[in-house]
Design an enzyme around this catalytic site. Structure first.
Site: not given
Ligand code: MTE
Ligand code: HPA
Ligand code: MOS
Length: 772
Positions: A207, A238, A242, A320, A352, A452, A521, A723
Site C-alpha cells: 500500500q 486492509f 502499509e 487513533r 482498517r 493524523t 486512512a 474504513e
C-alpha cells in the site's frame, strides 16, 4: 452537470470496478502472475521458535548444503542499514543480530533455485540462543515493567476529579478487545530485478510504494533514486500492507543485488500469519460518571495495546484509538491515556480503522453500562449523549464537531429498520423462549478523516494526453480492491468530459509520482482524486489558451462537452482537438498535486484539528443466540452510511457491505490465540475463522445517506468510505450482548469481551445465569 449525458462513467454514477471482469475471470495480474526473468531465484524465511532470547549464533551448514540452495542471507549480508522501521526509531532489523524478540521472527532467508527447495532448507538451521522470560500481552508487559514501544498520548479536557466526586452514578470496568488477522486473499509477495550499478526494480504488493522504495534504498545503502517500486494491484491490503511489505522487499532486493539475479519471495499462509503484524488487541479500563438520566459527566479511559516487539505504526494506531474513544458522544470532562506496550509478539500494525474501532467499542461499552444501570433502551442513552447542542460539540482533542448529521441519520435508520417495535417484540419473544434468545442494537459511528501525521495528507498525479486523444492516468495511490482507480478515472473523465474508456489506468510506480503517502486512512480518493483533477485542470488551461488564440474566442467560449470541445460556434471531436493542440506544440502532460487544508495537530498538547471532516454511519442488527451452545446467527442488519455525495454508489455500497462483514468478523469469530510459549496457534484458515457467505445477515439492507454532502471542499463533495463502515459491525456485538443480558432480565451489563465467539457467549450466559 447537465451537458454530460452522453459521457460514460463520470463522477456520481454507478460504475463497475475497472478490473471487476478480470478479477472474476482470473485475468487480473497480481505480482505472482508476472513472468520472472530467466534465472530467477526464490527466497524463504527461516524463523525463530522461541519468543525471547539472546541470539548466540545460527549454524547454517545444513541449510547451505541442502539441494537447490544458492546461499543464505543473514544480518551480516545487509549492505546498508539493518533496519526497516517505518518510524525511523531503528527498532526493527531485517534480521536480528543478538536478540530474538518473538516466536516466528525471521532470522535469515534461504535463496534457492525453487521456492520449495528454499522452504525445505529453511527448516534445517540450528539456532543457538539463551532463552529469556517473555511477556505476551499488554497486562503481562505492564506487570513485568516492559517499556512502551513509543511515546504514549494523553487527551484531556475539563476536570474529571470533581465530576467523579459529585455525579450520582459511577461505573468502572475493564474490556478485552481482540486483534485481527488481515486475511487478504493475496499474501505478502515481492520480487526484485537487479539493474546496472546500484539500481534495482522491485515489484510487490504494498500500500506504500514510496516507503518500500526508501526502505530498500536504506538497507542497500544506496540513494532512493536507484530504486523503483511498482504495484499494479493488491489482492487486499486492509492496512496489513502499509508497512509489512518492507521486510519482503528488503530481502528480495538484497538477494537480487548479492547474486545479480531476480529474486522472488512469497511466504506461505502460515508464515504470512505468524511473521507479519495484525490489528492491535487492547485492554481498556474505563471509569464513567453519569446522572440519573444517563447523561455522561466524566470519562477516564486507559487504553493498553499489544504492540509487539517494535513500534511500527503503534504510535499513530494507539493515538487513533484515543481519537475515537468518544465515538459520537460528548464527554464534558475527560481524560484518555494510551499505553503502547512492548510485548514479545509480532509487531502489530495498521488494520482498517487503525485503532479507531478499538476506541469506538469502548465508547459503546460505556453506553451499554449506563443503559443497563439506568434501565433504559441503549439507543436512548446514545441519543442523550450525542454531540450537539449548546457547548456540547468539543472533542477530547479540542476539535469542534461542525458537521454532525447523526440525529437525522440515526432517526432515519431507526424508522426504516423499525427498531422500536422490533425491540419490543424481541423482549416479548425472549420472555417466552427458554433456549433461544434474541437481541437487537442500533449503533452509530463517527470517524475522523485525515492522517493524523499531518504531512501524510498530500498526493501527486501524472496525466498524459497522447496525440490520438487517449489519456494515461497515474497517481500515487494503490489499488487493493477498493476501487480507487475507478473513482479517480471517473473524476478525470468528468473533468475532460470524455468517456471513461478513453482513460488508461496504469500501475503505481515511484518513477512517475514521488514521495507518496500510503494508500491508507481511507483518504486515497480524497487525496489522489484531487491531485489528478489538478493535473487535468493544468492541461485544460493550456488547451483553452490554445483555442482562444487559434479561433479568436473568449475563454468562456471554450467548453469541454461530451467527447467534444465547443469553441465558439464550432464543435470539434475531442481527439481532433487534441491532435491540433499537439501540432501547435501544446504540452499535453501535467503533474498534479494536492494537500489537505485546515488540519493541524500538536501531539504534545493533545490539541488541534487532526481531521478535515467526519464520516458518519449507523447500523441496526438483530441476532439469535442458542443459550445451550453459545452459537448465534445474524438475522437482519440494516445499514445507513454517509459518504457525502457518492462518487460511485455501487463501489461505495460494496465498501460499506465488505467493511461491515469484516467488522462483524473481528468481533465474533476471528480469534487470535497464542500459547504460553508465545506461539500463534491460529495461523491458518483452519484455526482462524473469518466470516463466510453463510454468516452474512439473513436480511441485509445497505443504504447510503443520499442526502448527505460534504460541507468541506472535498473532491465532488464526497467523503471517504474505506474504513468508517468497519465499525458498523459493532451493532452485531451489542445485539449479542442484549441477547445475553436477557438471561438476567436486562439488569446487568454482560461485560462480554471481544471477539464474542460462541464459547465466550456461552460463558457469559452461564455467568449471568449463575447471578454473576
Ligand atoms: N477494500 C478492499 N476491497 N480491499 C482492501 O484492502 N482496504 C481498506 C479499505 N477498503 C481495503 C478496502 C483500508 S484499510 C483502507 S485505509 C482503504 O480501503 C484504502 O483505500 P482508499 O483510501 O482508497 O479508500
Ligand atoms: N491511518 C492509516 N495509516 C496511517 C495513519 C493513519 O492515520 N497514520 C500513518 N499511517
Ligand atoms: Mo487502512 S488501516 O488505513 O490501510
Amino acid at each position: 452537470m447537465k451537458d454530460n449525458v452522453s459521457v460514460q462513467g463520470t463522477a456520481h454514477s454507478d460504475r463497475i470496478h475497472d478490473s471487476a471482469i478480470k478479477h472474476v475471470t482470473g485475468r487480473a495480474d497480481y505480482t505472482d502472475d508476472i513472468a520472472l526473468p530467466a534465472g530467477a531465484l526464490h527466497a524463504y524465511l527461516g524463523v525463530s521458535d522461541v519468543a525471547h532470547a539472546t541470539l548466540k549464533g545460527i549454524d547454517l551448514a545444513a541449510v547451505r548444503a541442502a539441494p537447490g540452495v544458492v546461499g543464505v542471507l543473514t544480518a551480516e549480508d545487509v549492505p546498508g542499514v539493518n533496519d526497516i522501521s517505518p518510524t525511523g526509531l531503528n527498532d526493527e532489523p531485517v534480521f536480528p543480530t543478538d536478540n530474538i524478540q518473538f516466536h516466528g521472527q525471521p532470522l535469515f532467508a534461504v535463496i534457492a533455485e525453487t521456492r520449495d527447495a528454499a522452504r525445505r532448507a529453511a527448516e534445517l538451521a540450528k539456532v543457538d540462543c539463551d532463552v529469556l522470560p517473555h511477556a505476551l500481552d499488554p497486562i503481562a508487559a505492564q506487570d513485568a515493567g516492559c517499556p512502551y514501544v513509543t511515546k504514549p498520548l494523553k487527551l484531556e479536557r475539563g476536570d474529571i476529579a470533581p465530576a467523579f466526586k459529585t455525579a450520582p452514578h459511577r461505573i468502572k470496568g475493564r474490556m478485552n478487545v481482540g486483534g485481527q488477522d488481515h486475511m487478504y486473499l493475496e499474501g505478502h509477495i515481492a520480487f526484485a530485478i537487479p539493474g546496472e550499478d546500484d539500481e534495482v526494480v522491485v515489484q510487490c504488493s504494498t500500500q506504500h510504494p514510496s516507503e518500500a522504495q526508501h526502505m530498500v534504498a536504506h538497507v542497500l545503502g544506496v540513494p532512493s533514486n536507484a530504486v523503483v517500486v511498482n504495484v499494479r494491484r493488491m489482492g487486499g491490503g486492509f492496512g496489513g500492507k502499509e508497512s509489512q511489505m518492507n521486510l519482503f522487499c528488503a530481502v528480495a532486493a538484497i538477494a537480487a543485488k548479492k547474486w545479480n539475479r531476480a529474486v522472488k519471495i512469497r511466504p506461505d499462509r502460515d508464515q504470512d500469519m505468524t511473521a507479519t503484524g495484525k490489528r492491535h488487541d487492547f485492554v481498556i479500563d474505563y471509569d464513567v460518571a453519569f446522572d440519573d438520566a444517563g447523561r455522561i459527566e466524566a470519562v477516564d479511559g486507559s487504553f493498553a495495546a499489544r504492540c509487539g516487539f517494535s513500534a511500527d505504526l503503534s504510535g499513530p494506531v494507539t493515538d487513533r484509538a484515543l481519537f475515537h474513544a468518544d465515538n459520537a458522544y460528548f464527554y464534558p470532562n475527560v481524560r484518555l491515556t494510551s499505553h503502547p506496550m512492548k510485548t514479545n509478539t509480532v509487531s502489530n500494525t495498521a488494520f482498517r480503522g487503525f485503532g479507531g474501532p478499538q476506541g469506538v467499542i469502548a465508547a459503546e461499552r460505556i453506553i451499554e453500562e449506563i443503559a443497563y444501570a439506568t434501565g433504559q433502551d441503549p439507543l436512548d442513552v446514545r441519543k442523550a449523549n450525542f454531540y450537539g447542542g449548546e457547548g456540547r460539540d468539543l472533542t477530547p482533542y479540542h476539535q469542534t464537531v461542525e458537521d454532525n448529521i447523526l440525529d437525522r441519520l440515526v432517526s432515519e435508520l431507526e424508522d426504516s429498520a423499525d427498531y422500536r417495535k422490533r425491540r419490543q417484540d424481541i423482549i416479548a419473544f425472549n420472555a417466552n423462549s427458554p433456549v433461544l434468545k434474541k437481541g437487537i442494537a442500533l449503533t452509530p459511528v463517527k470517524f475522523g478523516i485525515s492522517f493524523t501525521a499531518t504531512w501524510y495528507n498530500q498526493a501527486g498525479a501524472l496525466v498524459h494526453v497522447y496525440n490520438d486523444g487517449s489519456i494515461h492516468l497515474n497517481h500515487g495511490g494503490t489499488e487493493m480492491g477498493q476501487g480507487l482507480n475507478t473513482k479517480v478515472a471517473q473524476i478525470v473523465a468528468e473533468a475532460f468530459q470524455v468517456d471513461i474508456d478513453r482513460i488508461k489506468i496504469t500501475k503505481t510506480t515511484t518513477e512517475k509520482v514521488p514521495n507518496t503517502s500510503a494508500t491508507a486512512a481511507s483518504s486515497g480518493t480524497d487525496l489522489n482524486g484531487m491531485a489528478a483533477l489538478d493535473a487535468v485542470k493544468q492541461i485544460q488551461a493550456r488547451l483553452v489558451d490554445f483555442a482562444v488564440k487559434k479561433w479568436e474566442v473568449a475563454p468562456e467560449e471554450v467548453l469541454f462537452r461530451a467527447n467534444e470541445v465547443h469553441v465558439g460556434a464550432e464543435t470539434i471531436p475531442f481527439d481532433t482537438f487534441i491532435k491540433q493542440a499537439y501540432l501547435a506544440r501544446i504540452q499535453l502532460s501535467a503533474a498534479g498535486f494536492y494537500k489537505t487544508p485546515k488540519i493541524h495537530w500538536d501531539r504534545d498538547k493533545g490539541q488541534g484539528r487532526p481531521f478535515y471532516y467526519y464520516s458518519y454511519g449507523a447500523a441496526c442488527s438483530e441476532v439469535t443466540i442458542d443459550t445451550l451452545t453459545g452459537e448465534y446467527r445474524v438475522e437482519r442488519t440494516d445499514l445507513l452510511h454517509d459518504v457525502g455525495r457518492s462518487l460511485n454508489p455501487a463501489l461505495d455500497k460494496g465498501q460499506v457491505e465488505g467493511a461491515f462483514v469484516q467488522g462483524m468478523g473481528w468481533l465474533t469469530t476471528e480469534e487470535l490465540w497464542w500459547d504460553d510459549a508465545g506461539r500463534l496457534r491460529t495461523h491458518a484458515p483452519s484455526t482462524y475463522k473469518i466470516p463466510l457467505a453463510s454468516d452474512r445477515p439473513r436480511v441485509f439492507n445497505v443504504n447510503l445517506a443520499d442526502w448527505s454532502e460534504n460541507r468541506e471542499l472535498t473532491i465532488k463533495r464526497s467523503k471517504a468510505v474505506g474504513e468508517p463502515p468497519f465499525m458498523l459491525g459493532i451493532s452485531v456485538f451489542e445485539a449479542l450482548s442484549m441477547a445475553v443480558a436477557s438471561l438476567a432480565d436486562y439488569k446487568t451489563c454482560p461485560r462480554l469481551d471481544a471477539p464474542a465467539t460462541p464459547e465466550r457467549v456461552l460463558m457469559a450466559v452461564n455467568r449471568l445465569r449463575d447471578g454473576g
